[in-house]
Design a protein around this motif. Structure first.
Motif, PDB file in Angstrom:
ATOM      1  N   VAL A  95      52.545  25.841  68.308  1.00  0.00           N
ATOM      2  CA  VAL A  95      51.557  25.018  67.969  1.00  0.00           C
ATOM      3  C   VAL A  95      50.477  25.380  66.955  1.00  0.00           C
ATOM      4  N   ASP A  96      50.561  24.802  65.825  1.00  0.00           N
ATOM      5  CA  ASP A  96      49.600  25.011  64.928  1.00  0.00           C
ATOM      6  C   ASP A  96      48.403  23.957  65.176  1.00  0.00           C
ATOM      7  N   PHE A  97      47.082  24.780  65.420  1.00  0.00           N
ATOM      8  CA  PHE A  97      45.846  23.843  65.507  1.00  0.00           C
ATOM      9  C   PHE A  97      44.984  24.032  64.297  1.00  0.00           C
ATOM     10  N   LEU A  98      44.839  22.912  63.659  1.00  0.00           N
ATOM     11  CA  LEU A  98      44.027  22.628  62.508  1.00  0.00           C
ATOM     12  C   LEU A  98      42.532  22.748  63.024  1.00  0.00           C
ATOM     13  N   PRO A  99      41.724  23.246  62.059  1.00  0.00           N
ATOM     14  CA  PRO A  99      40.007  23.810  62.082  1.00  0.00           C
ATOM     15  C   PRO A  99      39.646  22.174  62.829  1.00  0.00           C
ATOM     16  N   GLY A 100      38.760  22.636  63.857  1.00  0.00           N
ATOM     17  CA  GLY A 100      38.342  21.238  64.710  1.00  0.00           C
ATOM     18  C   GLY A 100      38.989  20.296  65.693  1.00  0.00           C
ATOM     19  N   THR A 101      40.197  20.846  65.727  1.00  0.00           N
ATOM     20  CA  THR A 101      41.230  20.021  66.639  1.00  0.00           C
ATOM     21  C   THR A 101      41.314  20.396  67.941  1.00  0.00           C
ATOM     22  N   GLU A 102      41.158  19.293  68.698  1.00  0.00           N
ATOM     23  CA  GLU A 102      41.216  19.545  70.311  1.00  0.00           C
ATOM     24  C   GLU A 102      42.293  18.726  70.975  1.00  0.00           C
ATOM     25  N   GLN A 122      40.019  27.871  71.757  1.00  0.00           N
ATOM     26  CA  GLN A 122      39.176  27.977  72.989  1.00  0.00           C
ATOM     27  C   GLN A 122      40.120  27.189  74.049  1.00  0.00           C
ATOM     28  N   LEU A 123      40.399  27.978  75.438  1.00  0.00           N
ATOM     29  CA  LEU A 123      41.031  27.578  76.457  1.00  0.00           C
ATOM     30  C   LEU A 123      40.004  26.747  77.177  1.00  0.00           C
ATOM     31  N   ILE A 124      40.083  25.579  77.529  1.00  0.00           N
ATOM     32  CA  ILE A 124      39.048  24.648  78.353  1.00  0.00           C
ATOM     33  C   ILE A 124      39.983  24.376  79.499  1.00  0.00           C
ATOM     34  N   MET A 125      39.503  24.938  80.884  1.00  0.00           N
ATOM     35  CA  MET A 125      39.822  24.629  82.190  1.00  0.00           C
ATOM     36  C   MET A 125      39.303  23.310  82.537  1.00  0.00           C
ATOM     37  N   GLY A 126      40.251  22.489  83.460  1.00  0.00           N
ATOM     38  CA  GLY A 126      39.657  21.288  83.980  1.00  0.00           C
ATOM     39  C   GLY A 126      38.254  21.505  84.819  1.00  0.00           C
ATOM     40  N   SER A 127      38.100  22.811  85.207  1.00  0.00           N
ATOM     41  CA  SER A 127      36.679  23.042  85.991  1.00  0.00           C
ATOM     42  C   SER A 127      35.736  23.221  85.108  1.00  0.00           C
ATOM     43  N   GLY A 128      35.958  23.071  83.769  1.00  0.00           N
ATOM     44  CA  GLY A 128      34.740  23.433  82.764  1.00  0.00           C
ATOM     45  C   GLY A 128      34.676  24.718  82.218  1.00  0.00           C
ATOM     46  N   GLU A 129      35.244  25.783  82.937  1.00  0.00           N
ATOM     47  CA  GLU A 129      35.251  27.159  82.611  1.00  0.00           C
ATOM     48  C   GLU A 129      36.249  27.425  81.310  1.00  0.00           C
ATOM     49  N   THR A 130      35.760  28.111  80.380  1.00  0.00           N
ATOM     50  CA  THR A 130      36.442  28.175  79.230  1.00  0.00           C
ATOM     51  C   THR A 130      36.499  29.808  78.663  1.00  0.00           C
ATOM     52  N   THR A 131      37.451  30.044  77.796  1.00  0.00           N
ATOM     53  CA  THR A 131      37.736  31.511  76.978  1.00  0.00           C
ATOM     54  C   THR A 131      38.154  31.212  75.821  1.00  0.00           C
ATOM     55  N   VAL A 132      37.989  32.373  75.001  1.00  0.00           N
ATOM     56  CA  VAL A 132      38.445  32.103  73.554  1.00  0.00           C
ATOM     57  C   VAL A 132      39.371  33.125  73.630  1.00  0.00           C
ATOM     58  N   LEU A 133      40.857  32.703  72.999  1.00  0.00           N
ATOM     59  CA  LEU A 133      42.013  33.225  72.888  1.00  0.00           C
ATOM     60  C   LEU A 133      42.372  33.835  71.396  1.00  0.00           C
ATOM     61  N   ARG A 134      42.159  35.148  71.020  1.00  0.00           N
ATOM     62  CA  ARG A 134      42.337  35.449  69.941  1.00  0.00           C
ATOM     63  C   ARG A 134      43.797  36.018  69.367  1.00  0.00           C
ATOM     64  N   ARG A 135      43.898  36.316  68.245  1.00  0.00           N
ATOM     65  CA  ARG A 135      45.240  36.783  67.713  1.00  0.00           C
ATOM     66  C   ARG A 135      45.835  37.882  68.656  1.00  0.00           C
ATOM     67  N   TRP A 148      43.025  22.737  74.675  1.00  0.00           N
ATOM     68  CA  TRP A 148      42.957  23.880  73.626  1.00  0.00           C
ATOM     69  C   TRP A 148      41.909  23.257  72.569  1.00  0.00           C
ATOM     70  N   LYS A 149      40.908  24.169  72.082  1.00  0.00           N
ATOM     71  CA  LYS A 149      40.166  23.714  70.793  1.00  0.00           C
ATOM     72  C   LYS A 149      40.189  24.685  69.826  1.00  0.00           C
ATOM     73  N   ASN A 150      40.505  24.285  68.714  1.00  0.00           N
ATOM     74  CA  ASN A 150      40.154  25.269  67.656  1.00  0.00           C
ATOM     75  C   ASN A 150      38.717  25.086  67.096  1.00  0.00           C
ATOM     76  N   ASN A 151      37.932  25.957  67.376  1.00  0.00           N
ATOM     77  CA  ASN A 151      36.462  25.758  67.124  1.00  0.00           C
ATOM     78  C   ASN A 151      36.056  25.832  65.649  1.00  0.00           C
ATOM     79  N   GLY A 152      36.843  26.495  65.064  1.00  0.00           N
ATOM     80  CA  GLY A 152      36.741  26.828  63.709  1.00  0.00           C
ATOM     81  C   GLY A 152      36.637  25.687  62.808  1.00  0.00           C
ATOM     82  N   ASN A 153      35.845  25.907  61.583  1.00  0.00           N
ATOM     83  CA  ASN A 153      35.697  24.733  60.643  1.00  0.00           C
ATOM     84  C   ASN A 153      36.590  25.074  59.344  1.00  0.00           C
TER      85      ASN A 153
END
Length: 186
Positions: A95-102, A122-135, A148-153
């Motif tokens: 999966v390729d996530f373009l910038p700003g895509t959720e 960013q991995l966003i859990m249904g509980s609201g908890e989040t973490t960022v996954l990097r290369r 999933w959200k690509n927070n980058g612009n």
């Protein structure tokens, strides 16, 4: 198709390197060879700022390799929408996530093994908890409600995922079910 075929670009411009896949098999004498019937450029679709590439899939586990049954089953699925998962099977997806895509919040009846290949999401859990996954980060997604959200612009991100069929758990007396708001994913 030659094993030296150059990859082509992905369906939507991501700036990421094009994908190339190699499938192996055996010839009539039992020698290991590179498959030349499947394209080295796996099929992709591009819903909502993401590219979903179907690298391979299996209809069952264990896979039946006899007489290339797995290859035929995969080829039979290609003209159709595979969906996010295959009941009783396994899906390999990039999966390729373009910038700003959720991606929308969803739950699949799978255990997903993921590796971030490029960028970060960013991995966003249904509980609201989040973490960022990097290369290089890995994730084991165990049937949980998530997005999933690509927070980058500016920078796209690419994740490699293997989705294995699973029975979802019962939590506080309620059997969890799949929740896939948009079935357009390959």
């Amino acid at each position: 198709m030659s094993s030296t075929t150059e990859p082509t670009s992905t369906p939507a411009s991501t700036g990421l390197p094009p994908l190339r896949r190699v499938i192996t098999e055996h010839d009539a004498d039992g020698n290991p060879i590179i498959n030349k019937t499947l394209s080295q450029h796996p099929p992709s679709i591009s819903p909502g700022g993401m590219n979903f590439t179907l690298g391979y899939s299996l209809n069952e586990s264990p896979a039946i390799l006899e007489h290339d049954q797995d290859l035929r089953a995969y080829q039979d699925r290609l003209p159709h929408n595979v969906g996010l998962s295959i009941r009783g099977g396994t899906v390999l997806r990039i999966v390729d996530f373009l910038p700003g895509t959720e991606a929308p919040m969803h739950r699949t009846a799978t255990v997903d093994f993921g590796v971030m290949m490029e960028g970060e999401v960013q991995l966003i859990m249904g509980s609201g908890e989040t973490t960022v996954l990097r290369r290089g980060d890995i994730v084991g997604q165990r049937g949980t409600l998530h997005a999933w959200k690509n927070n980058g612009n500016r920078e796209p991100a690419r994740g490699f995922f293997v989705l294995v069929d699973a029975d979802l758990p019962t939590v506080n007396g309620t059997k969890l079910e799949e929740n896939i708001p948009n079935q357009q994913y390959m």
